[in-house]
Design a protein around this motif. Structure first.
Motif, short mmCIF file in Angstrom:
data_model
loop_
_atom_site.label_atom_id
_atom_site.label_comp_id
_atom_site.label_asym_id
_atom_site.label_seq_id
_atom_site.Cartn_x
_atom_site.Cartn_y
_atom_site.Cartn_z
N LYS A 229 5.27 -20.74 -5.67
CA LYS A 229 4.08 -19.96 -5.39
C LYS A 229 4.18 -19.28 -4.02
CE LYS A 229 0.94 -22.82 -8.15
NZ LYS A 229 -0.30 -23.66 -8.13
N GLN A 230 3.39 -18.23 -3.86
CA GLN A 230 3.35 -17.50 -2.59
C GLN A 230 2.92 -18.41 -1.45
OE1 GLN A 230 -0.06 -16.61 -1.36
NE2 GLN A 230 0.85 -16.02 0.62
N THR A 231 2.08 -19.39 -1.73
CA THR A 231 1.59 -20.28 -0.68
C THR A 231 2.72 -21.09 -0.05
OG1 THR A 231 1.04 -21.90 -2.39
CG2 THR A 231 -0.74 -20.48 -1.57
N LEU A 232 3.74 -21.44 -0.84
CA LEU A 232 4.87 -22.19 -0.29
C LEU A 232 5.61 -21.35 0.73
CD1 LEU A 232 6.77 -24.60 -0.16
CD2 LEU A 232 8.06 -23.60 -2.07
N ILE A 233 5.88 -20.09 0.40
CA ILE A 233 6.57 -19.19 1.32
C ILE A 233 5.75 -19.02 2.60
CG2 ILE A 233 7.48 -16.87 1.66
CD1 ILE A 233 9.07 -18.51 -0.34
N SER A 234 4.45 -18.83 2.44
CA SER A 234 3.58 -18.65 3.60
C SER A 234 3.56 -19.88 4.48
CB SER A 234 2.15 -18.32 3.14
OG SER A 234 2.13 -17.08 2.44
N ASN A 235 3.53 -21.06 3.85
CA ASN A 235 3.50 -22.30 4.63
C ASN A 235 4.83 -22.55 5.34
OD1 ASN A 235 0.84 -23.14 4.16
ND2 ASN A 235 1.38 -24.02 2.18
N ILE A 236 5.94 -22.20 4.69
CA ILE A 236 7.25 -22.34 5.34
C ILE A 236 7.33 -21.41 6.54
CG2 ILE A 236 9.71 -21.83 5.07
CD1 ILE A 236 9.51 -22.83 2.20
N GLU A 237 6.89 -20.17 6.36
CA GLU A 237 6.96 -19.19 7.44
C GLU A 237 5.99 -19.51 8.58
OE1 GLU A 237 8.38 -15.40 4.66
OE2 GLU A 237 6.42 -15.36 5.64
N ALA A 238 4.95 -20.27 8.30
CA ALA A 238 4.00 -20.66 9.33
C ALA A 238 4.40 -21.99 9.98
CB ALA A 238 2.60 -20.78 8.74
N THR B 206 6.07 -27.86 15.65
CA THR B 206 6.65 -27.66 16.98
C THR B 206 7.11 -26.22 17.14
OG1 THR B 206 8.93 -28.16 16.33
CG2 THR B 206 7.50 -30.03 16.87
N GLY B 207 7.45 -25.87 18.36
CA GLY B 207 7.94 -24.51 18.63
C GLY B 207 9.17 -24.18 17.81
N ARG B 208 10.06 -25.14 17.65
CA ARG B 208 11.29 -24.90 16.87
C ARG B 208 10.97 -24.70 15.40
NH1 ARG B 208 16.75 -25.30 17.48
NH2 ARG B 208 18.00 -26.22 15.83
N GLN B 209 10.04 -25.46 14.87
CA GLN B 209 9.63 -25.30 13.47
C GLN B 209 8.97 -23.94 13.26
OE1 GLN B 209 7.27 -28.83 13.31
NE2 GLN B 209 8.95 -30.14 12.63
N LEU B 210 8.17 -23.52 14.22
CA LEU B 210 7.54 -22.20 14.13
C LEU B 210 8.59 -21.10 14.19
CD1 LEU B 210 4.47 -22.77 16.50
CD2 LEU B 210 4.38 -22.37 14.02
N ARG B 211 9.60 -21.28 15.04
CA ARG B 211 10.63 -20.26 15.18
C ARG B 211 11.45 -20.15 13.90
NH1 ARG B 211 13.53 -17.73 19.32
NH2 ARG B 211 14.63 -16.01 18.30
N LEU B 212 11.74 -21.28 13.25
CA LEU B 212 12.45 -21.26 11.97
C LEU B 212 11.67 -20.43 10.96
CD1 LEU B 212 14.49 -22.18 9.84
CD2 LEU B 212 13.24 -24.34 9.68
N GLY B 213 10.37 -20.67 10.88
CA GLY B 213 9.54 -19.90 9.95
C GLY B 213 9.51 -18.43 10.30
N THR B 214 9.46 -18.13 11.59
CA THR B 214 9.45 -16.73 12.05
C THR B 214 10.72 -16.01 11.63
OG1 THR B 214 8.03 -17.20 13.94
CG2 THR B 214 9.40 -15.23 14.07
N GLU B 215 11.85 -16.68 11.78
CA GLU B 215 13.13 -16.04 11.41
C GLU B 215 13.21 -15.79 9.91
OE1 GLU B 215 15.28 -14.74 13.54
OE2 GLU B 215 13.85 -15.39 15.08
N LEU B 216 12.69 -16.72 9.11
CA LEU B 216 12.68 -16.51 7.66
C LEU B 216 11.75 -15.36 7.28
CD1 LEU B 216 12.69 -20.21 6.39
CD2 LEU B 216 14.56 -18.54 6.26
N ARG B 217 10.63 -15.24 7.99
CA ARG B 217 9.73 -14.10 7.74
C ARG B 217 10.41 -12.78 8.09
NH1 ARG B 217 7.07 -11.36 11.14
NH2 ARG B 217 7.10 -12.97 12.76
N LYS B 218 11.14 -12.75 9.21
CA LYS B 218 11.86 -11.54 9.60
C LYS B 218 12.86 -11.13 8.53
CE LYS B 218 11.68 -12.25 14.64
NZ LYS B 218 12.52 -12.55 15.84
N LEU B 219 13.58 -12.11 7.98
CA LEU B 219 14.57 -11.81 6.94
C LEU B 219 13.87 -11.25 5.69
CD1 LEU B 219 17.00 -14.88 7.15
CD2 LEU B 219 17.36 -12.57 8.04
N ARG B 220 12.74 -11.86 5.34
CA ARG B 220 12.00 -11.40 4.15
C ARG B 220 11.49 -9.98 4.35
NH1 ARG B 220 6.87 -11.00 3.33
NH2 ARG B 220 6.19 -12.49 4.94
#
Length: 281
Positions: free
Chosen positions: A37-46, A6-20
């Motif tokens: 693994k790197q894939t977990l971080i990528s999947n969370i941020e996506a 959802t949009g909210r889930q995407l926004r959560l990932g976006t904010e974590l990417r900004k912090l990183r």
């Protein structure tokens, strides 16, 4: 693993990417700090993988983020996993419309400015139906009714306890447009007058006499989050809602709305102004 976040889930990932990225870390380096693994971080941020509030706080600590209010606001975004009323429209309406309802549901305050028609959250059923009947290409009658019912259900944010605070800036042109004819317009204006009497709603009218004003060429919908970094701008395009959340974009539209408010009448003056238009019908 989510396939349609959802949009909210995407926004959560976006904010974590900004912090990183603010910490100058790659997804691989962030994964190593977390023992993952790197894939977990990528999947969370996506938005494809869920994340707990505690893991958000852990990541923020690894990212040396000292803004506690922001960290807690982002952590809170992980908590509400219930299915909102909008999910019943998941296979019926475009996903962006559902994201808009979810955004409104979680917003602390809503600000909107329009020049041609009354904002969706303040439309009567007949007015909204006339708007959707004019869609290009034509919507089948069942689709029109689905969109009308969805728009009316979105208005629950104005009636719940506590209701969401809303500031509405409407140009005189929108008030004089007779969508659906005089009878529909008359009912619509009366509804605006009724809503403007509520403590959590402030309706401002920009009269023709005000002349030029900022943001005159577009509608702006601004949803305030628990902290300014989590605010969102929604621009209503012909192909559907567009969401903006970079700091530069948020700053631009905050200034635009502030200037629009400065050009408009006060809610009290606007109430009298709408009464005047109503008498002309």
């Amino acid at each position: 693993m989510r396939t349609n976040p959802t949009g909210r889930q995407l926004r959560l990932g976006t904010e974590l990417r900004k912090l990183r990225e603010c910490a100058g870390l790659t997804a691989t380096e962030a994964g190593q700090l977390l023992g993952a693994k790197q894939t977990l971080i990528s999947n969370i941020e996506a938005g494809r993988a869920g994340v707990s509030a505690e893991r958000v706080r852990t990541l923020a600590c690894h990212y040396d983020c000292t803004d506690k209010a922001l960290v807690e606001a982002v952590a809170d975004m992980t908590g509400d996993r219930s299915r909102g009323w909008w999910e019943e429209y998941r296979e019926i309406l475009p996903a962006a419309l559902l994201d808009l309802a979810e955004l409104e549901h979680h917003a602390m305050r809503l600000r909107t400015a329009v020049t041609v028609h009354v904002p969706g959250l303040f439309q009567t059923t007949d007015y909204a139906r006339e708007i959707f009947r004019q869609a290009v290409p034509d919507l089948p009658p069942p689709d029109v009714e689905h969109r009308v019912s969805f728009r009316i259900k979105r208005q629950t944010v104005l009636y719940r306890e506590p209701p969401t605070s809303q500031q509405v800036i409407i140009h005189e042109a929108a008030l004089r447009m007779r969508f659906g004819g005089p009878q529909v317009t008359r009912a619509q204006l009366k509804y605006l007058l009724e809503m403007n009497e509520r403590d959590h709603i402030a309706i401002h009218v920009i009269p023709f006499a005000a002349g030029t004003f900022a943001g005159s060429g577009q509608s702006v919908y601004y949803a305030e989050g628990p902290v300014p970094q989590l605010d969102t701008v929604n621009l209503d395009q012909s192909h559907g809602p567009v969401f903006l959340d970079t700091e530069a974009q948020l700053s631009k539209y905050r200034v635009t709305l502030d200037r629009l408010e400065a050009a408009a009448l006060t809610p009290e003056e606007s109430q009298r102004f709408i009464h005047t238009i109503l008498k002309d019908l």
